[in-house]
Design a protein around this motif. Sequence first.
Motif, PDB file in Angstrom:
ATOM      1  N   VAL A 129       9.412  -2.148  -6.709  1.00  0.00           N
ATOM      2  CA  VAL A 129       9.307  -0.732  -6.773  1.00  0.00           C
ATOM      3  C   VAL A 129       8.820   0.176  -5.537  1.00  0.00           C
ATOM      4  CG1 VAL A 129       8.470   1.053  -8.440  1.00  0.00           C
ATOM      5  CG2 VAL A 129       8.891  -1.286  -9.255  1.00  0.00           C
ATOM      6  N   TYR A 130       9.843   1.009  -5.330  1.00  0.00           N
ATOM      7  CA  TYR A 130       9.296   2.052  -4.123  1.00  0.00           C
ATOM      8  C   TYR A 130       8.985   3.374  -4.848  1.00  0.00           C
ATOM      9  CZ  TYR A 130      14.150   3.845  -4.521  1.00  0.00           C
ATOM     10  OH  TYR A 130      15.430   4.181  -4.927  1.00  0.00           O
ATOM     11  N   PRO A 131       7.866   3.939  -4.236  1.00  0.00           N
ATOM     12  CA  PRO A 131       7.153   5.275  -4.583  1.00  0.00           C
ATOM     13  C   PRO A 131       8.400   6.481  -4.551  1.00  0.00           C
ATOM     14  CG  PRO A 131       6.539   5.089  -2.440  1.00  0.00           C
ATOM     15  CD  PRO A 131       7.312   3.573  -2.939  1.00  0.00           C
ATOM     16  N   ARG A 132       8.027   7.291  -5.786  1.00  0.00           N
ATOM     17  CA  ARG A 132       8.790   8.490  -5.728  1.00  0.00           C
ATOM     18  C   ARG A 132       7.650   9.732  -5.857  1.00  0.00           C
ATOM     19  NH1 ARG A 132      14.629   7.759  -5.686  1.00  0.00           N
ATOM     20  NH2 ARG A 132      14.707   9.968  -5.770  1.00  0.00           N
ATOM     21  N   ILE A 133       8.145  10.795  -5.504  1.00  0.00           N
ATOM     22  CA  ILE A 133       7.258  12.020  -5.871  1.00  0.00           C
ATOM     23  C   ILE A 133       7.624  12.687  -7.323  1.00  0.00           C
ATOM     24  CG2 ILE A 133       6.779  14.494  -5.106  1.00  0.00           C
ATOM     25  CD1 ILE A 133       7.588  13.735  -2.242  1.00  0.00           C
ATOM     26  N   ASN A 134       6.389  13.119  -7.975  1.00  0.00           N
ATOM     27  CA  ASN A 134       6.295  13.557  -9.192  1.00  0.00           C
ATOM     28  C   ASN A 134       7.020  12.514 -10.377  1.00  0.00           C
ATOM     29  OD1 ASN A 134       5.546  15.923  -7.966  1.00  0.00           O
ATOM     30  ND2 ASN A 134       7.724  16.877  -7.649  1.00  0.00           N
ATOM     31  N   THR A 135       6.586  11.505 -10.411  1.00  0.00           N
ATOM     32  CA  THR A 135       7.062  10.692 -11.391  1.00  0.00           C
ATOM     33  C   THR A 135       6.169  10.544 -12.715  1.00  0.00           C
ATOM     34  OG1 THR A 135       6.008   8.726 -10.247  1.00  0.00           O
ATOM     35  CG2 THR A 135       8.496   8.886 -10.055  1.00  0.00           C
ATOM     36  N   GLU A 136       6.580  10.323 -13.751  1.00  0.00           N
ATOM     37  CA  GLU A 136       5.758  10.498 -15.000  1.00  0.00           C
ATOM     38  C   GLU A 136       5.010   9.153 -15.057  1.00  0.00           C
ATOM     39  OE1 GLU A 136       8.199  11.146 -18.408  1.00  0.00           O
ATOM     40  OE2 GLU A 136       9.691  12.274 -17.100  1.00  0.00           O
ATOM     41  N   SER A 137       3.745   8.962 -16.042  1.00  0.00           N
ATOM     42  CA  SER A 137       3.039   7.888 -16.134  1.00  0.00           C
ATOM     43  C   SER A 137       3.931   6.737 -16.765  1.00  0.00           C
ATOM     44  CB  SER A 137       1.883   8.025 -16.854  1.00  0.00           C
ATOM     45  OG  SER A 137       2.290   8.283 -18.236  1.00  0.00           O
ATOM     46  N   ILE A 138       3.868   5.703 -16.221  1.00  0.00           N
ATOM     47  CA  ILE A 138       4.673   4.470 -16.650  1.00  0.00           C
ATOM     48  C   ILE A 138       3.915   3.752 -17.873  1.00  0.00           C
ATOM     49  CG2 ILE A 138       5.917   2.217 -15.860  1.00  0.00           C
ATOM     50  CD1 ILE A 138       6.127   3.880 -12.971  1.00  0.00           C
ATOM     51  N   ASP A 139       4.732   3.218 -18.700  1.00  0.00           N
ATOM     52  CA  ASP A 139       4.346   2.540 -19.588  1.00  0.00           C
ATOM     53  C   ASP A 139       3.510   1.354 -19.151  1.00  0.00           C
ATOM     54  OD1 ASP A 139       3.836   0.718 -21.905  1.00  0.00           O
ATOM     55  OD2 ASP A 139       5.762   0.551 -22.468  1.00  0.00           O
ATOM     56  N   PRO A 140       2.132   0.893 -19.333  1.00  0.00           N
ATOM     57  CA  PRO A 140       1.425   0.150 -18.836  1.00  0.00           C
ATOM     58  C   PRO A 140       1.819  -1.211 -19.092  1.00  0.00           C
ATOM     59  CG  PRO A 140       0.075   1.825 -20.250  1.00  0.00           C
ATOM     60  CD  PRO A 140       1.236   2.270 -20.410  1.00  0.00           C
ATOM     61  N   ALA A 141       2.561  -1.488 -20.228  1.00  0.00           N
ATOM     62  CA  ALA A 141       3.270  -2.862 -20.344  1.00  0.00           C
ATOM     63  C   ALA A 141       4.254  -3.231 -19.507  1.00  0.00           C
ATOM     64  CB  ALA A 141       4.024  -2.850 -21.889  1.00  0.00           C
ATOM     65  N   ILE A 142       4.947  -2.417 -19.100  1.00  0.00           N
ATOM     66  CA  ILE A 142       5.972  -2.639 -18.005  1.00  0.00           C
ATOM     67  C   ILE A 142       5.014  -2.537 -16.547  1.00  0.00           C
ATOM     68  CG2 ILE A 142       7.921  -1.663 -16.893  1.00  0.00           C
ATOM     69  CD1 ILE A 142       8.959  -0.817 -19.389  1.00  0.00           C
ATOM     70  N   ALA A 143       4.414  -1.399 -16.333  1.00  0.00           N
ATOM     71  CA  ALA A 143       3.721  -1.163 -14.918  1.00  0.00           C
ATOM     72  C   ALA A 143       2.814  -2.571 -14.732  1.00  0.00           C
ATOM     73  CB  ALA A 143       2.893   0.158 -14.847  1.00  0.00           C
ATOM     74  N   GLU A 144       2.262  -2.881 -15.770  1.00  0.00           N
ATOM     75  CA  GLU A 144       1.365  -4.130 -15.374  1.00  0.00           C
ATOM     76  C   GLU A 144       2.066  -5.650 -15.462  1.00  0.00           C
ATOM     77  OE1 GLU A 144      -1.821  -3.326 -17.984  1.00  0.00           O
ATOM     78  OE2 GLU A 144      -1.996  -1.392 -17.053  1.00  0.00           O
ATOM     79  N   ASN A 145       3.361  -5.521 -15.636  1.00  0.00           N
ATOM     80  CA  ASN A 145       4.007  -6.963 -15.843  1.00  0.00           C
ATOM     81  C   ASN A 145       4.041  -7.569 -14.330  1.00  0.00           C
ATOM     82  OD1 ASN A 145       6.388  -8.705 -15.667  1.00  0.00           O
ATOM     83  ND2 ASN A 145       6.917  -7.956 -17.646  1.00  0.00           N
ATOM     84  N   ALA A 146       3.750  -8.741 -14.540  1.00  0.00           N
ATOM     85  CA  ALA A 146       3.643  -9.490 -13.281  1.00  0.00           C
ATOM     86  C   ALA A 146       4.748  -9.752 -12.456  1.00  0.00           C
ATOM     87  CB  ALA A 146       3.311 -11.251 -13.730  1.00  0.00           C
ATOM     88  N   ARG A 147       6.149  -9.205 -13.025  1.00  0.00           N
ATOM     89  CA  ARG A 147       7.234  -9.306 -12.130  1.00  0.00           C
ATOM     90  C   ARG A 147       7.572  -7.958 -11.509  1.00  0.00           C
ATOM     91  NH1 ARG A 147      10.859 -13.453 -11.732  1.00  0.00           N
ATOM     92  NH2 ARG A 147      10.813 -14.801 -13.375  1.00  0.00           N
ATOM     93  N   ILE A 148       6.784  -7.059 -11.683  1.00  0.00           N
ATOM     94  CA  ILE A 148       6.916  -5.540 -10.982  1.00  0.00           C
ATOM     95  C   ILE A 148       5.901  -5.871  -9.780  1.00  0.00           C
ATOM     96  CG2 ILE A 148       6.283  -3.283 -11.262  1.00  0.00           C
ATOM     97  CD1 ILE A 148       8.500  -4.113 -13.270  1.00  0.00           C
ATOM     98  N   HIS A 149       6.697  -5.462  -8.563  1.00  0.00           N
ATOM     99  CA  HIS A 149       5.926  -5.439  -7.214  1.00  0.00           C
ATOM    100  C   HIS A 149       6.179  -4.033  -6.696  1.00  0.00           C
ATOM    101  CE1 HIS A 149       6.022  -9.850  -7.488  1.00  0.00           C
ATOM    102  NE2 HIS A 149       7.036  -9.687  -7.939  1.00  0.00           N
ATOM    103  N   ARG A 150       5.148  -3.424  -6.451  1.00  0.00           N
ATOM    104  CA  ARG A 150       5.173  -2.061  -5.899  1.00  0.00           C
ATOM    105  C   ARG A 150       5.008  -2.297  -4.175  1.00  0.00           C
ATOM    106  NH1 ARG A 150       4.551   1.887  -9.448  1.00  0.00           N
ATOM    107  NH2 ARG A 150       3.822   1.233 -11.573  1.00  0.00           N
ATOM    108  N   VAL A 151       5.892  -1.623  -3.844  1.00  0.00           N
ATOM    109  CA  VAL A 151       6.040  -1.714  -2.222  1.00  0.00           C
ATOM    110  C   VAL A 151       5.722  -0.491  -1.759  1.00  0.00           C
ATOM    111  CG1 VAL A 151       7.591  -2.324  -0.151  1.00  0.00           C
ATOM    112  CG2 VAL A 151       7.662  -3.782  -2.421  1.00  0.00           C
ATOM    113  N   ASN A 152       4.730  -0.502  -0.586  1.00  0.00           N
ATOM    114  CA  ASN A 152       4.338   0.929   0.004  1.00  0.00           C
ATOM    115  C   ASN A 152       5.539   1.249   1.028  1.00  0.00           C
ATOM    116  OD1 ASN A 152       2.960   3.132   0.620  1.00  0.00           O
ATOM    117  ND2 ASN A 152       1.611   1.803   1.741  1.00  0.00           N
ATOM    118  N   ALA A 153       6.793   1.645   0.582  1.00  0.00           N
ATOM    119  CA  ALA A 153       7.691   2.341   1.237  1.00  0.00           C
ATOM    120  C   ALA A 153       7.567   3.809   1.442  1.00  0.00           C
ATOM    121  CB  ALA A 153       9.105   2.026   0.624  1.00  0.00           C
TER     122      ALA A 153
END
Length: 193
Positions: A129-153
């Motif tokens: 996942v790459y960052p975007r401006i003005n995104t709504e809060s993400i469902d913690p069940a998805i956001a904290e899934n081990a398969r989600i990798h935030r990349v500081n792009a």
Amino acid sequence: MKVGLYFGTFNPIHVGHLIIANHMAEYGGLDQVWLVVTPHNPLKNKSTLLNDQHRLQMVFLAVEEYPKLKPTDIEFRLPQPSYTVNTLAHLQEKFPTHEFSLIMGEDNLNSLHKWKNYEVILQNHDIYVYPRINTESIDPAIAENARIHRVNAPVIEISSTFIRNSIKEGKNVRPLLPGKVWEYVEHNLFYTR
């Protein structure tokens, strides 16, 4: 081989797409990034969407100097409408030694729960996942899934819609497009009306 799939209409592909795709290939732990050109959705207005082959050609032109970036028309040959879960299953069958993951902006992650069989995707594939401006809060069940990798792009706020509208208005958007894509668009008078 670890392959990131970056889906889009790429209408047209622009430098923002290249920056994100290249960043994921260089810093996301991926061996390659495949830019998946999505076909026209028959349920959507086609007036501003170039035909599939023109959009694919622009992606080829854009990535030819990036050895880790590859264009693919895999969804052109799959049943429509195309669902990501089906595309992933098809690719895994065709390339059994590859490990496929998804690349998406934070805004798309927010709607992942609406995707067909999204649980299957999360069970079997990493999502970068790459960052975007003005995104709504993400469902913690998805956001904290081990398969989600935030990349500081880099945060890129260039849109194909802005580029198309600007061309229609006669504005010079050449810096926003890879050189050969600009030439292709200009030569074919795309988006001028």
